[in-house]
Design a protein around this motif. Structure first.
Motif, PDB file in Angstrom:
ATOM      1  N   TYR A 204       0.610  -1.256  -0.018  1.00  0.00           N
ATOM      2  CA  TYR A 204      -0.073   0.028  -0.027  1.00  0.00           C
ATOM      3  C   TYR A 204       0.751   1.323   0.168  1.00  0.00           C
ATOM      4  N   LEU A 205       2.031   1.239   0.798  1.00  0.00           N
ATOM      5  CA  LEU A 205       2.898   2.304   0.634  1.00  0.00           C
ATOM      6  C   LEU A 205       3.937   1.745  -0.201  1.00  0.00           C
ATOM      7  N   ARG A 206       4.125   2.020  -1.421  1.00  0.00           N
ATOM      8  CA  ARG A 206       5.298   1.483  -2.275  1.00  0.00           C
ATOM      9  C   ARG A 206       6.428   2.353  -1.997  1.00  0.00           C
ATOM     10  N   LEU A 207       7.665   1.491  -1.989  1.00  0.00           N
ATOM     11  CA  LEU A 207       8.915   1.883  -1.889  1.00  0.00           C
ATOM     12  C   LEU A 207       9.676   1.199  -2.965  1.00  0.00           C
ATOM     13  N   GLU A 208      10.215   2.085  -3.968  1.00  0.00           N
ATOM     14  CA  GLU A 208      11.031   1.697  -5.051  1.00  0.00           C
ATOM     15  C   GLU A 208      12.043   2.317  -5.644  1.00  0.00           C
ATOM     16  N   GLY A 209      13.199   1.619  -6.112  1.00  0.00           N
ATOM     17  CA  GLY A 209      14.157   2.622  -6.635  1.00  0.00           C
ATOM     18  C   GLY A 209      13.830   3.309  -7.874  1.00  0.00           C
TER      19      GLY A 209
ATOM     20  N   GLY B 258      -2.642   3.020  -1.545  1.00  0.00           N
ATOM     21  CA  GLY B 258      -3.782   2.652  -0.953  1.00  0.00           C
ATOM     22  C   GLY B 258      -5.127   3.241  -1.215  1.00  0.00           C
ATOM     23  N   THR B 259      -6.234   3.502  -0.215  1.00  0.00           N
ATOM     24  CA  THR B 259      -7.309   4.142  -0.526  1.00  0.00           C
ATOM     25  C   THR B 259      -7.718   5.599  -0.061  1.00  0.00           C
ATOM     26  N   GLN B 260      -6.700   5.740   0.797  1.00  0.00           N
ATOM     27  CA  GLN B 260      -7.021   7.204   1.580  1.00  0.00           C
ATOM     28  C   GLN B 260      -5.639   8.065   1.442  1.00  0.00           C
TER      29      GLN B 260
END
Length: 171
Positions: free
Chosen positions: A37-42, A95-97
């Motif tokens: 939901y909280l995307r962390l990507e290079g 996410g949705t919010q």
């Protein structure tokens, strides 16, 4: 007649209770950082050599030490210097919010390392000092600054141990 009314109230009760236990099914799955939901990507950009992000069940890590020597031979940041590395990774709200994203750091010298959002790099307003608000589907690109000027750090010292990202719904 009064006794009969009192007895009727005692039998029907008030509807209050002191304890209820109810089991319900809840499905929660763990996803890799790129799918969470909280995307962390290079970013995959010019500085991607410093970011480990396999995108396949992995977690994002930033490696600026001897275990990740660059092709040119570098294996850490300079003492008594300011090192800025732009566009390391993205944070995206999947996410949705709407959420406020903040971070906390651990490590003996963690105050020397700051994370900045796009458009505000190195302006004194790091993500750690104030949260970043992300609407659904919104993202920021994160850069890093390591300031060892005037600090008593030397070759081999670890500056930062870990970073914890926290997303809190705003509504």
């Amino acid at each position: 007649m009064g006794s009969l009314a009192a007895a009727a109230v005692a039998v029907t009760g008030t509807g209050a209770f002191t304890n209820v236990t109810a089991s319900r099914n809840v499905d929660v799955a763990v996803a890799d950082d790129a799918s969470a939901y909280l995307r962390l990507e290079g970013t995959g950009g010019a500085n991607s050599e410093y970011v480990t992000d396999d995108g396949n069940g992995g977690t994002l890590s930033i490696d600026l030490d001897a275990s990740n020597a660059t092709g040119g031979g570098g294996d850490g940041v300079n003492p008594d210097a300011v090192t800025q590395i732009d566009d390391l990774f993205h944070i995206e709200n999947q996410g949705t919010q709407e959420v406020e994203v903040s971070l906390s750091k651990t490590g003996d010298n963690s105050s020397l390392v700051k994370f900045y959002k796009d458009g505000n790099a190195y302006d004194g307003d790091s993500i750690g000092s104030s949260p970043v608000t992300l609407g659904t589907g919104s993202s920021v690109t994160v850069s890093i600054e390591i300031d060892t000027v005037g600090e008593s750090v030397s070759d081999g010292d670890q500056l930062l141990g870990s970073v914890t990202f926290t997303a809190t719904a705003t509504n």
